[in-house]
Design an enzyme around this catalytic site. Structure first.
Site, PDB file in Angstrom:
ATOM      1  N   HIS A  67       0.856  -1.189   0.000  1.00 51.18           N
ATOM      2  CA  HIS A  67       0.000   0.000   0.000  1.00 51.18           C
ATOM      3  C   HIS A  67       0.890   1.236   0.000  1.00 51.18           C
ATOM      4  CE1 HIS A  67      -3.217  -2.786   0.982  1.00 51.18           C
ATOM      5  NE2 HIS A  67      -2.491  -3.208   1.998  1.00 51.18           N
ATOM      6  N   THR A 120      16.545  -2.867   7.150  1.00 50.88           N
ATOM      7  CA  THR A 120      15.996  -1.802   6.310  1.00 50.88           C
ATOM      8  C   THR A 120      17.010  -1.235   5.328  1.00 50.88           C
ATOM      9  OG1 THR A 120      16.549  -0.126   7.956  1.00 50.88           O
ATOM     10  CG2 THR A 120      14.365  -1.138   8.106  1.00 50.88           C
ATOM     11  N   LYS A 121      18.309  -1.418   5.604  1.00 50.31           N
ATOM     12  CA  LYS A 121      19.347  -0.824   4.760  1.00 50.31           C
ATOM     13  C   LYS A 121      20.363  -1.897   4.372  1.00 50.31           C
ATOM     14  CE  LYS A 121      18.664   3.772   6.728  1.00 50.31           C
ATOM     15  NZ  LYS A 121      19.275   4.931   7.415  1.00 50.31           N
ATOM     16  N   ARG A 125      21.215  -3.218  13.304  1.00 55.48           N
ATOM     17  CA  ARG A 125      22.492  -2.512  13.342  1.00 55.48           C
ATOM     18  C   ARG A 125      23.600  -3.520  13.627  1.00 55.48           C
ATOM     19  NH1 ARG A 125      24.171  -1.578  18.610  1.00 55.48           N
ATOM     20  NH2 ARG A 125      22.638  -2.158  20.201  1.00 55.48           N
ATOM     21  N   ARG A 183      28.876  -6.592  15.800  1.00 51.59           N
ATOM     22  CA  ARG A 183      30.178  -7.274  15.794  1.00 51.59           C
ATOM     23  C   ARG A 183      30.647  -7.425  14.355  1.00 51.59           C
ATOM     24  NH1 ARG A 183      32.595 -10.384  20.323  1.00 51.59           N
ATOM     25  NH2 ARG A 183      34.673 -10.831  19.536  1.00 51.59           N
TER      26      ARG A 183
END
Length: 286
Positions: free
Chosen positions: A166, A217-218, A232, A235
């Site tokens: 959506h 997300t990245k 994130r 290590r």
């Protein structure tokens, strides 16, 4: 009979080349990671009428059953290409939609109780040697691409999507804010934990561990461990192995060093993984 089988093989090669060409336009390096196994042919027998009417193509080993192919909505897909490698355990549901959805499941892909949705002009490629514990869900639509490299291990309920389904708009300029038909790329030798969510546009590089319930997300760089929402890196310079090695295994004389003396031993594999991309494909198999 021999001429007929040769024709089915040639048709399989043609279909694979079309799929690989599309993949190369979106993710050029990935075309070197997939190959068409010897012996795969176009399967036409016992397929439903909507499959033939739409000019769709299924490529698979001569033996074994037909994967659970279906479609989304009221109109069956057209010009779909589905390639299933040897020793695969396909997902419980494969839904195709629209014009020219392309799906490639490489050798030794296992997705028990999983779901794959491949929409119009979209592409899903699993290079091979993927084991998903339970109920993986892959959803590519609006011309999006999901690519997964060789040698992946996924825990239960991994979810990957190229779109949010959506639209979200900025109220001031009526500009779409969320992604549409994006790429999602997962590298070689990647371990995804329980309930990991891979969002549209995300990239996971080679030799990565993603912790349970992370939201990617990245871009996650190679050779690291990532956790959290959003994910994130916590290590770096890490690797992993499917063996459950005890923490007190000695590194000389026995244990790990004994494994190292075998072909493809643990230390050799770990050092390769840290130094560069992890590769299991043998060029002679291509």
């Amino acid at each position: 009979m021999e001429n007929h089988e040769s024709e089915l093989r040639r048709s399989a090669v043609t279909a694979f080349c079309r799929l690989r060409d599309r993949l190369g336009r979106r993710l050029p390096h990935a075309v070197e990671e997939i190959f068409l196994q010897k012996g795969l042919i176009v399967h036409a027998a016992d397929m439903p009428s909507w499959w033939h009417d739409g000019g769709n193509i299924l490529v698979k080993p001569p033996a074994g059953g037909v994967p659970p192919l279906s479609y989304v909505g009221t109109n069956p897909p057209r010009n779909a290409i589905v390639v299933i490698g040897s020793n695969c355990n396909p997902p419980s549901h494969i839904f195709l939609a629209g014009e020219a959805p392309h799906l490639f499941l490489g050798p030794q892909c296992s997705l028990p109780n999983g779901t794959i949705i491949c929409g119009e002009q979209s592409t899903i490629v699993l290079a091979g040697n993927l084991f998903a514990i339970h109920a993986a869900n892959l959803d590519a639509r609006n011309g999006g691409l999901i690519y997964v490299g060789d040698d992946n291990l996924w825990s239960s309920n991994v979810k990957i999507a190229t779109d949010d389904m959506h639209a979200i708009f900025d109220h001031a300029n009526v500009k779409r804010l969320n992604r549409f038909g994006s790429n999602v790329s997962i590298g070689t030798h990647v371990w995804l934990g329980l309930d990991v969510l891979i969002n549209p546009g995300a990239t996971i590089s080679d030799n990565v561990v993603v912790g349970s319930r992370a939201v990617v997300t990245k871009t996650i760089p190679k050779g690291c461990v990532a956790v959290g929402a959003p994910a994130r890196v916590i290590r770096r310079q890490t690797t992993w192995t499917r063996e459950d090695i005890r923490p007190d295994v000695p590194t000389a004389g026995t244990g790990v060093m004994a494994l190292e003396r075998e072909p493809g031993g643990l230390l050799r594999r770990l050092s390769k993984a840290v130094a560069g991309p992890f590769r299991r494909f043998d060029a002679s198999r291509r």
